[in-house]
Design a protein around this motif. Structure first.
Motif, PDB file in Angstrom:
ATOM      1  N   UNK A  76       0.829  -1.206   0.000  1.00  0.00           N
ATOM      2  CA  UNK A  76       0.000   0.000   0.000  1.00  0.00           C
ATOM      3  C   UNK A  76       0.866   1.259   0.000  1.00  0.00           C
ATOM      4  N   UNK A  77       1.942   1.257   0.783  1.00  0.00           N
ATOM      5  CA  UNK A  77       2.856   2.400   0.797  1.00  0.00           C
ATOM      6  C   UNK A  77       3.521   2.598  -0.551  1.00  0.00           C
ATOM      7  N   UNK A  78       3.882   1.525  -1.216  1.00  0.00           N
ATOM      8  CA  UNK A  78       4.504   1.627  -2.528  1.00  0.00           C
ATOM      9  C   UNK A  78       3.545   2.241  -3.543  1.00  0.00           C
ATOM     10  N   UNK A  79       2.281   1.832  -3.480  1.00  0.00           N
ATOM     11  CA  UNK A  79       1.276   2.430  -4.370  1.00  0.00           C
ATOM     12  C   UNK A  79       1.122   3.927  -4.091  1.00  0.00           C
ATOM     13  N   UNK A  84       2.115   9.681  -5.524  1.00  0.00           N
ATOM     14  CA  UNK A  84       2.671  10.994  -5.220  1.00  0.00           C
ATOM     15  C   UNK A  84       3.746  11.396  -6.220  1.00  0.00           C
ATOM     16  N   UNK A  85       4.557  10.424  -6.658  1.00  0.00           N
ATOM     17  CA  UNK A  85       5.575  10.726  -7.663  1.00  0.00           C
ATOM     18  C   UNK A  85       4.928  11.167  -8.980  1.00  0.00           C
ATOM     19  N   UNK A  86       3.851  10.511  -9.349  1.00  0.00           N
ATOM     20  CA  UNK A  86       3.142  10.898 -10.561  1.00  0.00           C
ATOM     21  C   UNK A  86       2.542  12.291 -10.428  1.00  0.00           C
ATOM     22  N   UNK A  87       1.970  12.579  -9.249  1.00  0.00           N
ATOM     23  CA  UNK A  87       1.381  13.902  -9.008  1.00  0.00           C
ATOM     24  C   UNK A  87       2.457  14.987  -9.039  1.00  0.00           C
ATOM     25  N   UNK A  88       3.627  14.690  -8.445  1.00  0.00           N
ATOM     26  CA  UNK A  88       4.728  15.653  -8.451  1.00  0.00           C
ATOM     27  C   UNK A  88       5.219  15.933  -9.864  1.00  0.00           C
ATOM     28  N   UNK A  89       5.322  14.883 -10.668  1.00  0.00           N
ATOM     29  CA  UNK A  89       5.760  15.069 -12.056  1.00  0.00           C
ATOM     30  C   UNK A  89       4.765  15.939 -12.829  1.00  0.00           C
ATOM     31  N   UNK A  90       3.463  15.738 -12.580  1.00  0.00           N
ATOM     32  CA  UNK A  90       2.458  16.562 -13.249  1.00  0.00           C
ATOM     33  C   UNK A  90       2.564  18.019 -12.813  1.00  0.00           C
TER      34      UNK A  90
END
Length: 292
Positions: A76-79, A84-90
């Protein structure tokens, strides 16, 4: 006599050797062992085999349950990290897009301002009494509107500089020097627009852009001041501007002025550290330096 004869026959039977007795005993024990193995109960074997064939039916221990919980939490933490990484990239892509858009807008504004400045220079060269009077009247009206609003200390200093230039414009007009009068009025308008634009930019977008002056403004340093590489108190200091040193303001960003010194250095100085330099004052400073 028969009994005696039979007894004699019995005594004549061959004797059993001890080694043969040991062999017989060993054979008897071996037979009993084999027989015992054959009669062992086999009822439990199917259950053991069935249990080994169905591992999922086995009851899980506390450690196994805790381990599975840890694995589930880690997944769950990995997901969440991936989300969050995807949101940061956006977000970073959006910021880069906004910065590119602002740079394009600043470039377009600079080109438009340059064209307008060239047109105004041509107009001032052909200055007439009505044109000078109209320009001064327009700036005076904008100045009155600015005075009627509340101003910060920095804005008051800019307003004072604009008023000084506007007064010089009126004095030049009275001397029939219409081209100089229009120059002073245009410089006063630049300071007024600086105040108004800074207000609008701070309200609409915290990211300020560099705005070029349509008319360069001659300045002098009121006190010893730092010439900085960027419009920030944290920016590197390129050198020192001595008191009364001359410069020309070419653009502004917020409360900072982009200037070029008399010896060709360029950088940024805070607007409260300089003031407009009028033609009469420039001549007096030049005479003073020549006498020194």
């Amino acid at each position: 006599m028969e009994l005696v004869g039979q007894h004699g026959k019995l005594h004549r039977q061959p004797k059993v050797q001890p080694d043969q007795v040991l062999c017989w005993i060993a054979l008897v024990l071996l037979g009993l062992n084999i027989g015992g193995c054959n009669i062992l109960p086999k009822a439990d074997l199917p259950e053991v085999e069935a249990e080994s064939a169905r591992p999922e039916s086995r009851v899980k221990g506390p450690r196994e349950i805790e381990y599975e919980k840890l694995l589930a939490e880690k997944e769950a933490q990995q997901h969440e990290i991936e989300r969050l990484q995807k949101l940061l990239a956006e977000k970073e892509a959006h910021i880069r897009s906004q910065e590119a858009r602002q740079q394009d807008q600043a470039k377009a504004l600079q080109e438009t301002s340059s064209q307008a400045a060239q047109a105004k220079v041509k107009l001032r060269r052909l200055a007439t009494r009505p044109a000078a009077a109209s320009t001064i009247a327009e700036v005076e009206m904008i100045m009155e509107n600015l005075k009627s609003s509340s101003m910060t200390d920095s804005e008051k200093i800019l307003q004072t500089q604009a008023q000084l230039l506007l007064s010089a414009a009126a004095a030049s007009y009275a001397e029939d020097n219409y081209a100089t009068a229009m120059d002073y009025a245009a410089q006063a308008r630049e300071f007024i627009d600086m105040v108004r634009n800074n207000r609008a930019n701070k309200a609409a977008d915290p990211h300020q852009v560099t705005v070029p002056f349509q008319v360069p403004i001659p300045l002098r340093a009121k006190v010893d001041s730092n010439l900085r590489q960027q419009p920030s108190l944290r920016a590197a200091v390129l050198g020192m501007l001595g008191k009364d040193s001359t410069m020309t303001a070419e653009a502004y960003r917020g409360d900072w002025l982009k200037i070029v010194t008399a010896d060709g250095r360029s950088g940024w100085v805070f607007n409260t550290l300089v003031e407009a330099q009028l033609a009469a004052r420039r001549r007096s400073v030049q005479l003073q330096r020549a006498s020194e």
